[in-house]
Design an enzyme around this catalytic site. Sequence first.
Site, PDB file in Angstrom:
ATOM      1  N   ASP A 177       0.849  -1.187   0.000  1.00  0.00           N
ATOM      2  CA  ASP A 177       0.000   0.000   0.000  1.00  0.00           C
ATOM      3  C   ASP A 177       0.888   1.240   0.000  1.00  0.00           C
ATOM      4  OD1 ASP A 177      -2.193   1.627   0.091  1.00  0.00           O
ATOM      5  OD2 ASP A 177      -2.697   1.231   2.180  1.00  0.00           O
ATOM      6  N   ASP A 236      -2.993   2.527  -6.163  1.00  0.00           N
ATOM      7  CA  ASP A 236      -1.881   2.611  -5.210  1.00  0.00           C
ATOM      8  C   ASP A 236      -1.769   1.418  -4.267  1.00  0.00           C
ATOM      9  OD1 ASP A 236      -4.168   3.121  -3.764  1.00  0.00           O
ATOM     10  OD2 ASP A 236      -3.312   4.772  -2.616  1.00  0.00           O
ATOM     11  N   GLU A 237      -2.379   0.305  -4.598  1.00  0.00           N
ATOM     12  CA  GLU A 237      -2.235  -0.878  -3.740  1.00  0.00           C
ATOM     13  C   GLU A 237      -2.410  -2.155  -4.549  1.00  0.00           C
ATOM     14  OE1 GLU A 237      -5.357  -1.789  -0.886  1.00  0.00           O
ATOM     15  OE2 GLU A 237      -6.603  -0.216  -1.747  1.00  0.00           O
TER      16      GLU A 237
END
Length: 490
Positions: free
Chosen positions: A6, A100-101
């Site tokens: 993350d 973003d993860e």
Amino acid sequence: MILHVDMDAFFASVEQRDNPELLGKPVIVAGHSNRSVVSAASYEARKFGIHSAMPVFQARQRCPHLIIQPGSREKYARDSRKIMAILRQFSPLVESVSIDEAFLDITGCEKLIGTPEQAAKKIKFEIFNQLALTCSVGAAPVRFLAKIASDMDKPDGLTIISGKEMAQVIATLPISKVPGVGAKAMAQMQGLQIETLGDVKRFDLNLLTNKFGSFGQRLFQLARGIDATPIEPERPRKSISAEVTLSSDISDPRDVQSVLLAQAHKVGNELRAGNQRCRKVGIKLKFSDFSQITRSRTLETWISSSNTIFDQALFLYYNLNITKKIRLVGVGVSEFQETEKPIQRSLFSDQNQEDQRQWEAVDRAMDSVLAKFGPDALKKANLKNHKVSHNYIGDQKVNPLCAVQVTITGRVQGVCFRHETQLAAQERGLSGHVRNMPDRSVQALFQGKPEDIQDMLAWCRKGSTFSEVKDVNTRTVSVDPELTHFEIRY
């Protein structure tokens, strides 16, 4: 073992990386309008209680010296692709769940990448080394615990939950931390005196399903450390949507129609770019009191024409009885089929299907022109001429700006030159970017008023501190309306 990677305050961290003056300061990525909402907040901003989805005016109240960056979706997407490429070096099973993860299944990869802790440290090093960004990594035998672990030690954290530790973690894990437990479920949890995930084990499956529906069965399994959700690389998209927050509320149906047309055009373009058709169209409306509704309909035929998507969105809108002013309008499509797959056509003449095929051909021709000459090359006539075109954020307005691509040669490569170029461009109100090229030159794009660009070119010819400019070559290019600020590219 499953890893969950993350990125830390991704959008805000990218802005701080690209502009060192923002480091250590409260930064949010959002529009400057008080009607905008926070897309991302730096950890310095979070100390003031600022978080994603918070209205900007509230964020300003909590932190008067807050710095607002408009952000660049293109830049974040580019960095996201680099991050995912790094992760795929550690496992073939990488599932990107957002920009973003991502999850990685590293089972069986130990001989190549080491223990889960060693692999996580290598991932963190590679991301920081290549992109100057930090991430937090969680590792656990099951997917849901890996995600929870990545949030335990932010930012730049690393948390490993071993098989032996799972029972203890589950027994003490606050139920509010479990993915899927929202405000409504929390109210029911309190009624059952459930404070931790371990408390769920006191209840049988029938009671949990009666209380929570299908989610009750998942709670029953999670409380026992069971999560069979697989890691699915390149999961296909289930929907495409576009929405816009209006700079002022609207109520005139003609205004709503124009906004629906613009959003349908964006959705249709993206749908066709993926070589897909859809058969479900929906709209989303948020009102001045922040309440919202969604409506959708499933069609009998597969479509990809922007015009047909717009017609269906308009049908849904005109079948609503709306009495409030509207602050947000969105259009979405789902239930996809690849374009190459044949469609069952009617045995009899169907004028609607023929019209759709003709509109699809027109739209694909427009897509080709826009891809070659830029987003301003063509516009729908009723979108271009309608008065609402100046009433909402993100619309393509008449643009008095110009854009120039510049190649600078000499002793110019280096962090100092790029940073001073960025500052000089920002001082002149220019948008664009600057980057090093493989041939040791520097390439920049300056976009803004002609007189400001001329001033910037004079600055380039003079050069910044510690640089020696040999030559500055320029050429005019098309204005990019999506480019709203000046960035350093890597």
